[in-house]
Design an enzyme around this catalytic site. Structure first.
Site, PDB file in Angstrom:
ATOM      1  N   LYS A 114      51.395  36.824  92.001  1.00 44.77           N
ATOM      2  CA  LYS A 114      52.229  37.391  93.068  1.00 44.77           C
ATOM      3  C   LYS A 114      51.347  37.640  94.276  1.00 44.77           C
ATOM      4  CE  LYS A 114      56.572  39.035  93.532  1.00 44.77           C
ATOM      5  NZ  LYS A 114      57.797  38.786  92.751  1.00 44.77           N
TER       6      LYS A 114
HETATM    7  N1  LIG Z   1      64.077  36.472  95.978  1.00 43.97           N
HETATM    8  C1  LIG Z   1      63.926  36.134  94.699  1.00 43.97           C
HETATM    9  O1  LIG Z   1      64.109  34.972  94.312  1.00 43.97           O
HETATM   10  C2  LIG Z   1      63.588  37.172  93.686  1.00 43.97           C
HETATM   11  C3  LIG Z   1      63.530  38.523  93.981  1.00 43.97           C
HETATM   12  N2  LIG Z   1      63.336  39.432  92.988  1.00 43.97           N
HETATM   13  C4  LIG Z   1      63.288  40.846  93.257  1.00 43.97           C
HETATM   14  O2  LIG Z   1      64.548  41.292  93.751  1.00 43.97           O
HETATM   15  C5  LIG Z   1      64.359  42.400  94.639  1.00 43.97           C
HETATM   16  C6  LIG Z   1      65.014  42.073  95.961  1.00 43.97           C
HETATM   17  O3  LIG Z   1      64.440  40.886  96.474  1.00 43.97           O
HETATM   18  P1  LIG Z   1      65.185  39.994  97.568  1.00 43.97           P
HETATM   19  O4  LIG Z   1      66.657  40.155  97.441  1.00 43.97           O
HETATM   20  O5  LIG Z   1      64.577  38.669  97.493  1.00 43.97           O
HETATM   21  O6  LIG Z   1      64.680  40.677  98.902  1.00 43.97           O
HETATM   22  P2  LIG Z   1      65.394  40.694 100.326  1.00 43.97           P
HETATM   23  O7  LIG Z   1      64.305  40.962 101.296  1.00 43.97           O
HETATM   24  O8  LIG Z   1      66.272  39.513 100.521  1.00 43.97           O
HETATM   25  O9  LIG Z   1      66.352  41.970 100.210  1.00 43.97           O
HETATM   26  C7  LIG Z   1      65.887  43.254  99.927  1.00 43.97           C
HETATM   27  C8  LIG Z   1      67.038  44.210 100.040  1.00 43.97           C
HETATM   28  O10 LIG Z   1      66.616  45.504  99.625  1.00 43.97           O
HETATM   29  C9  LIG Z   1      66.999  46.432 100.624  1.00 43.97           C
HETATM   30  N3  LIG Z   1      66.102  47.593 100.612  1.00 43.97           N
HETATM   31  C10 LIG Z   1      64.805  47.632 100.971  1.00 43.97           C
HETATM   32  N4  LIG Z   1      64.336  48.890 100.825  1.00 43.97           N
HETATM   33  C11 LIG Z   1      65.352  49.631 100.349  1.00 43.97           C
HETATM   34  C12 LIG Z   1      65.509  50.979  99.981  1.00 43.97           C
HETATM   35  N5  LIG Z   1      64.471  51.846 100.083  1.00 43.97           N
HETATM   36  N6  LIG Z   1      66.692  51.417  99.514  1.00 43.97           N
HETATM   37  C13 LIG Z   1      67.734  50.559  99.407  1.00 43.97           C
HETATM   38  N7  LIG Z   1      67.655  49.247  99.736  1.00 43.97           N
HETATM   39  C14 LIG Z   1      66.482  48.804 100.206  1.00 43.97           C
HETATM   40  C15 LIG Z   1      66.926  45.666 101.926  1.00 43.97           C
HETATM   41  O11 LIG Z   1      67.674  46.282 102.957  1.00 43.97           O
HETATM   42  C16 LIG Z   1      67.546  44.350 101.481  1.00 43.97           C
HETATM   43  O12 LIG Z   1      68.963  44.458 101.464  1.00 43.97           O
HETATM   44  C17 LIG Z   1      62.847  42.621  94.682  1.00 43.97           C
HETATM   45  O13 LIG Z   1      62.502  43.565  93.699  1.00 43.97           O
HETATM   46  C18 LIG Z   1      62.292  41.260  94.321  1.00 43.97           C
HETATM   47  O14 LIG Z   1      60.971  41.335  93.807  1.00 43.97           O
HETATM   48  C19 LIG Z   1      63.210  39.050  91.688  1.00 43.97           C
HETATM   49  C20 LIG Z   1      63.241  37.732  91.331  1.00 43.97           C
HETATM   50  C21 LIG Z   1      63.327  36.677  92.318  1.00 43.97           C
HETATM   51  O1  LIG Z   2      60.486  31.651  92.410  1.00 46.03           O
HETATM   52  C1  LIG Z   2      59.388  32.032  92.059  1.00 46.03           C
HETATM   53  O2  LIG Z   2      58.464  31.295  91.822  1.00 46.03           O
HETATM   54  C2  LIG Z   2      59.076  33.500  91.867  1.00 46.03           C
HETATM   55  C3  LIG Z   2      60.157  34.456  92.198  1.00 46.03           C
HETATM   56  C4  LIG Z   2      59.622  35.842  92.061  1.00 46.03           C
HETATM   57  O3  LIG Z   2      58.749  36.242  92.801  1.00 46.03           O
HETATM   58  C5  LIG Z   2      60.122  36.707  91.010  1.00 46.03           C
HETATM   59  O4  LIG Z   2      60.768  36.221  90.070  1.00 46.03           O
HETATM   60  O5  LIG Z   2      59.875  37.913  91.071  1.00 46.03           O
END
Ligand SMILES: NC(=O)C1=CN([C@@H]2O[C@H](COP(=O)(O)OP(=O)(O)OC[C@H]3O[C@@H](n4cnc5c(N)ncnc54)[C@H](O)[C@@H]3O)[C@@H](O)[C@H]2O)C=CC1
Ligand SMILES: O=C(O)CCC(=O)C(=O)O
Length: 423
Positions: A114
């Site tokens: 990461k």
């Molecule tokens: N993007 C991906 O493919 C993956 C993401 N994740 C995990 O999912 C989670 C979200 O990631 P994404 O949706 O990609 O990020 P993103 O940046 O698209 O969205 C993050 C969201 O969380 C909200 N947020 C941030 N701080 C906050 C708080 N203190 N309270 C409430 N809401 C808050 C933001 O406003 C936004 O709506 C993270 O934990 C990330 O590691 C896990 C697997 C894969």
């Molecule tokens: O798509 C990937 O390789 C990793 C996504 C990721 O950061 C996660 O699953 O938390």
């Protein structure tokens, strides 16, 4: 619990502390392989880099960047890159370790890694964001590569950021290397289905968990924290299946509507104004999000959000961890005692890395699949993995989290053992 590393001071509920305690819980189920368990508690490699850029006003700013490769036993490192002002080495270590467990849980030929930059991208111009991304990529270029470690999007990073990373790495090695990152734009070797893959995986695992609980999705009330890539897509898919999204929270605030929020209007608005810009619900205090009457709770923001105190209050019957590390060990125990089922991050949100794997495979063969094929393969991999984990949980009478760790850690440590001891 502690692996006694001088460079981090984890606490019981901090991300690395949470991860260490999850490892401790699985050790009794590892049999002979337990002799290797300490390797799970130490990242293989951690790189800290300085990212200096010239800002638009002519000043020089420095940002701290990280790339941690927790394990390379099963293949190249894999895992996202996060841009956030609170990023720390400890957090990136935990996120990389959860990647190791996740890729093994769904049996992808990867280790876990990461990265992150301690920066608030909302305060940067597009030009500054590109400079930060390119300089960071050059700095970590010594340890990433299509066969070494393959970054992807995470919080506050997206296909554009991946395109800059791919381009910078390619310029430095002297040839286009599409396989160095996943989550790229479609015309740069990206894959259909990747943008929605993590949310889709949350839906697939959640649908199966609901079926096993006898919880009908039609009319089920769902609360979603974090309305970005993961949370908003999961919400849309559950709404399509007949569920009502009764509360959403993002960094701008919390909106509730017991009759269900209109996602067609909310989703586009949330991208520009945040969820509080939406008029089709009541804006309430953030803390009351955790008291909203609901059947399913989807934490899809950051680590540590479902605290012990909030775990005592939630009315959900099912928790689907879209985020990485949203639930600490104390909260986990409270949810288990209250009979609330948790589908843990390391399987629930594995849809993203699974389609990243498809993207990497497609880049190598330069042959691209259609979206139906991708979604069908994703569905099959997630369901097979979840069913295997569920059987393990039933056999040992353990939580789905410990069962996922048991399945994954056996694979990781077996690979470690088979690779041998000597250099
Ligand atoms: N993007 C991906 O493919 C993956 C993401 N994740 C995990 O999912 C989670 C979200 O990631 P994404 O949706 O990609 O990020 P993103 O940046 O698209 O969205 C993050 C969201 O969380 C909200 N947020 C941030 N701080 C906050 C708080 N203190 N309270 C409430 N809401 C808050 C933001 O406003 C936004 O709506 C993270 O934990 C990330 O590691 C896990 C697997 C894969
Ligand atoms: O798509 C990937 O390789 C990793 C996504 C990721 O950061 C996660 O699953 O938390």
């Amino acid at each position: 619990m502690s692996a006694d590393l001088s460079y981090v001071q984890p606490t019981a509920d901090s991300p690395w502390g949470t991860y260490l305690s999850q490892v401790d819980r699985v050790v009794p189920y590892l049999g002979e392989l337990a002799r290797w368990a300490e390797t799970l508690k130490r990242p293989k490699r951690a790189l800290i880099v300085d990212v200096p850029i010239e800002m638009d006003d002519g000043s020089i700013a420095h940002f701290e960047g990280f790339r941690v490769q927790h394990s390379l036993s099963r293949g190249p490192g894999k895992g996202g890159v996060r841009f956030h002002p609170d990023v720390t080495l400890e957090e990136v270590m935990a996120l990389s370790a959860w990647m190791t467990v996740k890729t093994a849980a769904v049996n992808l030929p990867y280790g876990g890694a990461k990265g992150g930059i301690r920066v608030d991208p909302k305060r940067l111009s597009q030009k500054e964001l590109e400079k930060v991304t390119r300089r960071y990529t050059s700095e970590i270029g010594i340890i990433i590569g299509p066969q070494q470690d393959i970054p992807a999007p995470d919080v506050n990073t997206n296909a554009q950021v991946m395109a800059w990373m791919m381009d910078t790495y390619s310029m430095n090695v002297g040839g286009t290397a599409t396989g160095v990152v996943t989550g790229k734009p479609l015309h740069l070797g990206g894959s259909l289905g990747r943008v929605k893959a993590t949310g889709r995986g949350v839906f697939v695992t959640g649908r199966e968990a609901a079926r096993r609980l006898g919880l009908n999705l039609r009319g089920a009330r769902i609360a979603v924290q974090g309305f970005g890539n993961v949370g908003s897509v999961a919400a849309e898919l559950f709404a399509e299946a007949g569920a009502k999204i009764v509360a959403v929270q993002d960094h701008t605030g919390t909106v509730v509507n017991p009759n269900g929020l209109d996602l067609k209007a909310l989703v586009p608005l949330s991208r520009t104004e945040g969820v509080v810009g939406f008029r089709g619900g009541d804006v309430v205090a953030n803390e009351s999000f955790w008291d909203v009457p609901c059947d399913i709770l989807i934490p899809a923001a950051l680590e540590g959000q479902l605290s012990a105190e909030r775990a005592k209050r939630t009315q959900a019957k099912l928790v689907l961890e879209g985020a990485n590390g949203p639930t600490g060990p104390a909260a986990d125990d409270i949810l288990a005692d209250r009979g609330i089922l948790v589908v843990p991050d390391v399987i629930c949100n594995a849809g993203g890395v699974t389609v990243s794997y498809f993207e990497w495979v497609q880049d190598f063969s330069s042959f691209f699949w259609d979206e139906d094929e991708i979604n069908q393969r994703l569905d099959r991999i997630m369901m097979n993995a979840l069913n295997h984990i569920w059987d393990t949980a039933d056999r040992h009478r353990i939580t789905l989290r410990t069962a996922t760790f048991a399945v994954a850690c056996e694979r990781i440590l077996m690979a470690r053992q088979e690779r041998g001891l000597y250099p």
